[in-house]
Write an enzyme that holds these catalytic residues in place. Structure first.
Site, mmCIF file in Angstrom:
data_model
loop_
_atom_site.group_PDB
_atom_site.id
_atom_site.type_symbol
_atom_site.label_atom_id
_atom_site.label_comp_id
_atom_site.label_asym_id
_atom_site.label_seq_id
_atom_site.Cartn_x
_atom_site.Cartn_y
_atom_site.Cartn_z
ATOM 1 N N HIS A 153 19.620 8.166 7.631
ATOM 2 C CA HIS A 153 20.046 9.612 7.596
ATOM 3 C C HIS A 153 21.380 10.143 8.089
ATOM 4 O O HIS A 153 22.226 11.106 7.786
ATOM 5 C CB HIS A 153 18.953 10.631 7.893
ATOM 6 C CG HIS A 153 17.638 10.651 6.999
ATOM 7 N ND1 HIS A 153 17.783 10.746 5.850
ATOM 8 C CD2 HIS A 153 16.408 10.319 7.538
ATOM 9 C CE1 HIS A 153 16.486 10.439 5.164
ATOM 10 N NE2 HIS A 153 15.693 10.218 6.335
HETATM 11 F F1 V1D Z 1 6.399 15.951 12.265
HETATM 12 C C1 V1D Z 1 7.218 16.011 13.209
HETATM 13 C C2 V1D Z 1 7.085 16.321 14.534
HETATM 14 C C3 V1D Z 1 8.071 16.231 15.497
HETATM 15 C C4 V1D Z 1 9.373 16.388 15.062
HETATM 16 C C5 V1D Z 1 9.735 16.012 13.845
HETATM 17 C C6 V1D Z 1 8.712 15.907 12.841
HETATM 18 C C7 V1D Z 1 8.915 15.856 11.333
HETATM 19 C C8 V1D Z 1 8.152 15.307 10.421
HETATM 20 N N1 V1D Z 1 8.896 15.232 9.222
HETATM 21 N N2 V1D Z 1 10.189 16.049 11.074
HETATM 22 C C9 V1D Z 1 10.090 15.758 9.602
HETATM 23 C C10 V1D Z 1 11.163 15.927 8.670
HETATM 24 N N3 V1D Z 1 11.980 17.057 8.971
HETATM 25 C C11 V1D Z 1 11.805 18.091 8.279
HETATM 26 C C12 V1D Z 1 12.607 19.263 8.659
HETATM 27 C C13 V1D Z 1 12.196 20.625 8.487
HETATM 28 N N4 V1D Z 1 13.294 21.173 8.393
HETATM 29 C C14 V1D Z 1 13.616 22.318 7.428
HETATM 30 C C15 V1D Z 1 13.696 19.813 8.016
HETATM 31 O O1 V1D Z 1 10.978 18.114 7.267
HETATM 32 C C16 V1D Z 1 12.290 14.591 8.963
HETATM 33 C C17 V1D Z 1 11.807 13.380 8.605
HETATM 34 C C18 V1D Z 1 12.681 12.207 9.007
HETATM 35 C C19 V1D Z 1 12.404 10.812 8.388
HETATM 36 C C20 V1D Z 1 13.031 9.840 8.822
HETATM 37 C C21 V1D Z 1 13.050 8.754 7.958
HETATM 38 O O2 V1D Z 1 11.849 8.020 7.840
HETATM 39 O O3 V1D Z 1 13.696 8.564 6.658
HETATM 40 C C22 V1D Z 1 13.732 7.483 8.612
HETATM 41 N N5 V1D Z 1 14.211 6.468 8.092
HETATM 42 O O4 V1D Z 1 14.935 5.664 9.256
HETATM 43 C C23 V1D Z 1 14.962 6.312 10.199
HETATM 44 C C24 V1D Z 1 14.087 7.405 9.936
#
Ligand code: V1D
Ligand code: CA
Length: 471
Positions: A138
């Protein structure tokens, strides 16, 4: 080491397990150490060439990232957080992608493994290079995103492009590989192909079927959006069809495969129902293309399942062999249940993907592929310099020094234990661990040697002249 005709270079830095994003953050670098421990105890480390990669230098990182962004990553620490609010917001180092102790070192390890892995492929030192610490798909050139700060994949592909006309990037993480797609969306020298959950605001929200790239890169971005509950059978069917069509029309010279394990059943952040065998079948299919292959990690938020998956896939990559179901006794044994085995079973969740929709998606992708210029040509050009100097003395290095896991015990169960007491006591010493010598150091040494030689030669000559004049 040659197994079934394949030489595998595996990059691992034991320090990776010491980094913590934060106690309640789902990204746990320890899963890389858990994978490594399974590899050791299944006897797989004997079958590969193992390297502690060179950490990427700032020079390496700015081949893709903005210098100002890299400089900020280099100097920011958790205690400076409160006086850098505007920069943190500008570079999106917040929320999902927080500042943590050693963050810049973590990035350099992850990126170094992917760059060195690509270099091994370029120089014919391996058929397959593996860096489970990479795959951070990302990260943007000037922004962190979704737990990723530095895009090791883009850096690895850039390295491959020095020796390969066409590089195929495939992404089986449940999230869209947006950072890699964006980096190469205007070129036909890289085709990106991501399979991911799409819809209901699932992160990052991009990767629609209609996103196909721009300008020279139009139709060189492939996106296969999917819905919840994907199972092994359907996933592999459409993965294979799509990849075989991409291979037929694009004819890549090398492949980079991001193996995000958050597509597995029971993942904390995922919503698919794949098993390790289903995920592995995709990896095996790519291995069977017999092209130089860079294998990277990525997401995966149930650490013990990630470790099982990547250990199993390492075995497939080495010699296509299945591993015994019973987990070997190893330093992380207590993280697994007593009767737990290597292979996951599906939970049998409802599969919301209808065949009629998948067929339509595939049909559209196929139509786009049929339109592309079969073999994009590259004019005469000077090959850019390699990132890190290598010579024939660069040999595989078995660095083993058993790591104790006592500091990481219950890492993902005991939320009261934060990670701030990092183990920086054992400072990284490249001479001690790496088979590679720092290129700058190498250059300085070479210059010094040459100077010395010249001086010696000079003084010999002077002596000779003196002697002759005395005669
Ligand atoms: F559940 C959480 C607890 C703590 C911190 C972050 C999270 C979390 C879960 N899902 N964050 C997410 C995703 N972010 C959102 C944000 C909310 N905002 C509006 C956006 O939904 C981010 C998921 C990242 C995934 C990373 C990956 O798996 O693709 C990756 N691949 O390689 C490295 C990472
Ligand atoms: Ca993906």
């Amino acid at each position: 080491m040659r197994n079934n005709g394949k030489v595998v270079s595996y990059f691992y830095d034991p320090e990776i397990v010491e980094f913590r994003y934060g106690r309640s953050h789902p990204m746990k670098p320890i899963r890389i150490g858990m994978t490594h421990s399974l590899l050791e105890n299944y006897g797989l480390t004997q079958k590969m060439n193992i390297f502690r990669a060179n950490r990427a230098s700032k020079e390496d990182l700015i081949q893709f990232h903005d210098e100002g962004y890299v400089e900020f990553l280099e100097q920011i620490t958790p205690d400076l957080e409160y006086c850098n609010n505007s920069k943190l917001n500008q570079f999106k180092i917040t929320g999902d992608s927080p500042i943590f102790d050693g963050m810049y070192d973590f990035c350099k390890i992850s990126a170094g493994g992917s760059i060195d892995g690509a270099m091994h492929l370029n120089h014919g030192q391996s058929d397959i290079s593996i860096n489970w610490s990479g795959g951070l798909h990302h990260a943007k050139s000037n922004q962190a995103s979704g737990f990723c700060y530095i895009n090791d994949i883009v850096l690895g592909i850039q390295e491959l492009l020095k020796y390969n006309n066409r590089v195929l990037y495939i992404d089986i993480d449940i999230h869209h590989g947006d950072g890699v797609e964006e980096a190469f969306k205007t070129t036909d020298r890289v085709m990106t192909c991501s399979f991911h959950k799409y819809g209901n605001e699932f992160f990052p929200g991009t990767g629609n079927l209609t996103d196909i790239g721009e300008l020279d890169g139009r139709k060189y971005s492939v996106n296969f959006p999917l819905d919840d509950g994907m199972n092994d059978e359907l996933y592999f069917e459409y993965f294979k069809k799509t990849i075989d069509a991409v291979d037929k029309y694009y004819q890549p010279n090398s492949i980079v495969l991001q193996c995000g394990a958050d597509t597995l059943s029971r993942d904390w952040l995922g919503c698919f129902d794949l098993t390790t065998k289903g995920h592995g079948k995709c990896v095996q299919h790519i291995r069977d293309k017999n092209l130089p292959l860079l294998i990277l990690g990525g997401g995966g938020y149930t650490p013990k399942n990630v470790a099982k998956c990547w250990a199993y896939e390492t075995s497939l990559l080495i010699d296509n062999s299945e591993l015994p179901e019973e987990l070997p006794a190893h330093e992380f044994s207590e993280y697994y249940l007593k009767d737990e085995t290597l292979y996951l079973t599906p939970i049998g969740m409802e599969n919301k993907n209808e065949k009629i929709v998948l067929d339509k998606t595939f049909e559209q992708i196929y139509q786009n592929l049929k339109d592309i210029v079969p073999v994009p040509s590259v004019g005469n050009r000077t090959r850019p310099q390699d990132s890190i100097a290598m010579d024939e003395n660069d040999k595989p290095y078995k660095f083993y020094k058993k790591q104790s896991n006592k500091n990481f015990k219950n890492e993902f169960y005991d939320l009261s234990q934060d990670r701030n007491e990092k183990l920086y006591k054992n400072k990284y010493d490249p001479k001690k661990f790496s088979p590679f010598i720092d290129p700058k150091e190498k250059k300085v040494k070479k210059e010094k040697k040459a100077k010395k030689k010249k001086k010696k030669k000079g003084s010999k000559k002077n002596k000779k002249i003196k002697k002759e004049s005395q005669k």
